[in-house]
Design a protein around this motif. Structure first.
Motif, mmCIF file in Angstrom:
data_model
loop_
_atom_site.group_PDB
_atom_site.id
_atom_site.type_symbol
_atom_site.label_atom_id
_atom_site.label_comp_id
_atom_site.label_asym_id
_atom_site.label_seq_id
_atom_site.Cartn_x
_atom_site.Cartn_y
_atom_site.Cartn_z
ATOM 1 N N LYS A 140 85.787 46.148 -45.620
ATOM 2 C CA LYS A 140 85.960 46.446 -44.196
ATOM 3 C C LYS A 140 87.222 45.823 -43.606
ATOM 4 N N ASN A 141 88.222 45.601 -44.461
ATOM 5 C CA ASN A 141 89.541 45.180 -44.009
ATOM 6 C C ASN A 141 90.345 46.433 -43.685
ATOM 7 N N PHE A 142 91.166 46.348 -42.655
ATOM 8 C CA PHE A 142 92.043 47.454 -42.299
ATOM 9 C C PHE A 142 93.276 47.381 -43.196
ATOM 10 N N VAL A 143 93.625 48.492 -43.804
ATOM 11 C CA VAL A 143 94.693 48.520 -44.799
ATOM 12 C C VAL A 143 95.703 49.609 -44.425
ATOM 13 N N VAL A 144 96.978 49.233 -44.453
ATOM 14 C CA VAL A 144 98.056 50.213 -44.308
ATOM 15 C C VAL A 144 98.804 50.195 -45.632
ATOM 16 N N GLU A 145 98.846 51.342 -46.285
ATOM 17 C CA GLU A 145 99.433 51.417 -47.620
ATOM 18 C C GLU A 145 100.639 52.345 -47.619
ATOM 19 N N PRO A 183 92.814 53.744 -37.661
ATOM 20 C CA PRO A 183 93.684 54.708 -38.345
ATOM 21 C C PRO A 183 94.213 55.786 -37.403
ATOM 22 N N GLN A 184 93.377 56.258 -36.499
ATOM 23 C CA GLN A 184 93.805 57.282 -35.545
ATOM 24 C C GLN A 184 94.854 56.730 -34.588
ATOM 25 N N VAL A 185 94.690 55.479 -34.152
ATOM 26 C CA VAL A 185 95.672 54.849 -33.256
ATOM 27 C C VAL A 185 97.028 54.771 -33.958
ATOM 28 N N ILE A 186 97.032 54.363 -35.220
ATOM 29 C CA ILE A 186 98.283 54.271 -35.979
ATOM 30 C C ILE A 186 98.886 55.669 -36.142
ATOM 31 N N TYR A 187 98.051 56.658 -36.423
ATOM 32 C CA TYR A 187 98.562 58.026 -36.539
ATOM 33 C C TYR A 187 99.163 58.506 -35.215
ATOM 34 N N THR A 215 104.322 58.216 -49.041
ATOM 35 C CA THR A 215 103.202 58.404 -48.129
ATOM 36 C C THR A 215 102.803 57.074 -47.518
ATOM 37 N N ILE A 216 102.378 57.120 -46.257
ATOM 38 C CA ILE A 216 101.756 55.967 -45.603
ATOM 39 C C ILE A 216 100.359 56.402 -45.187
ATOM 40 N N ALA A 217 99.373 55.579 -45.536
ATOM 41 C CA ALA A 217 97.990 55.845 -45.153
ATOM 42 C C ALA A 217 97.416 54.611 -44.474
ATOM 43 N N ALA A 218 96.561 54.829 -43.492
ATOM 44 C CA ALA A 218 95.846 53.741 -42.816
ATOM 45 C C ALA A 218 94.365 53.959 -43.076
ATOM 46 N N SER A 264 87.813 54.896 -46.099
ATOM 47 C CA SER A 264 87.974 55.881 -45.033
ATOM 48 C C SER A 264 89.344 55.711 -44.403
ATOM 49 N N GLY A 265 89.852 56.775 -43.837
ATOM 50 C CA GLY A 265 91.147 56.663 -43.190
ATOM 51 C C GLY A 265 91.878 57.976 -43.178
#
Length: 115
Positions: free
Chosen positions: A29-34, A73-77, A20-23, A4-5
């Motif tokens: 259940k690890n948070f991933v920034v790609e 993900p929303q916070v990063i966005y 592209t950057i995706a969160a 999800s993200g």
């Protein structure tokens, strides 16, 4: 596998190479920034960097940002997304670095890997 993200930022889709950057969250259940680039003429991924924040550090990050972990993900966005006029690969690379600094500035560790 990412579960999800959201896409945080993407370079101009009219270019031969789109970055592209995706969160997101992975299956553990690890948070991933790609950060990844796709060469549309050659039809393949070219660059792929992943910053993985383990589940424990994800909870710490969310607590320090005073949000529910699912909202990261929303916070990063909200902080880094929708940079109108950002179209070059180097611009997207800079945003990725800024996101990593944002995470570190909250005292949270991540593991950076490349493919």
């Amino acid at each position: 596998m990412l579960t999800s993200g959201m896409i945080i930022i993407e370079s101009d889709e009219d270019l031969e190479i789109v970055s592209t950057i995706a969160a997101e969250y992975n299956s553990k259940k690890n948070f991933v920034v790609e950060y990844y680039c796709i060469n549309h003429e050659k039809g393949r991924k070219m660059i792929d960097y992943t910053a993985t924040v383990d589940k424990e550090n994800t909870e710490i990050l969310a607590k320090r940002l005073k949000v529910d972990p699912i909202n990261l993900p929303q916070v990063i966005y909200d902080e880094f997304g929708d940079c109108t006029g950002t179209s070059r690969l180097s611009d997207i690379e800079y945003v990725f670095k800024e996101i990593l600094d944002f995470i570190l500035d909250r005292g949270v560790k991540y593991k950076l890997s490349s493919k």
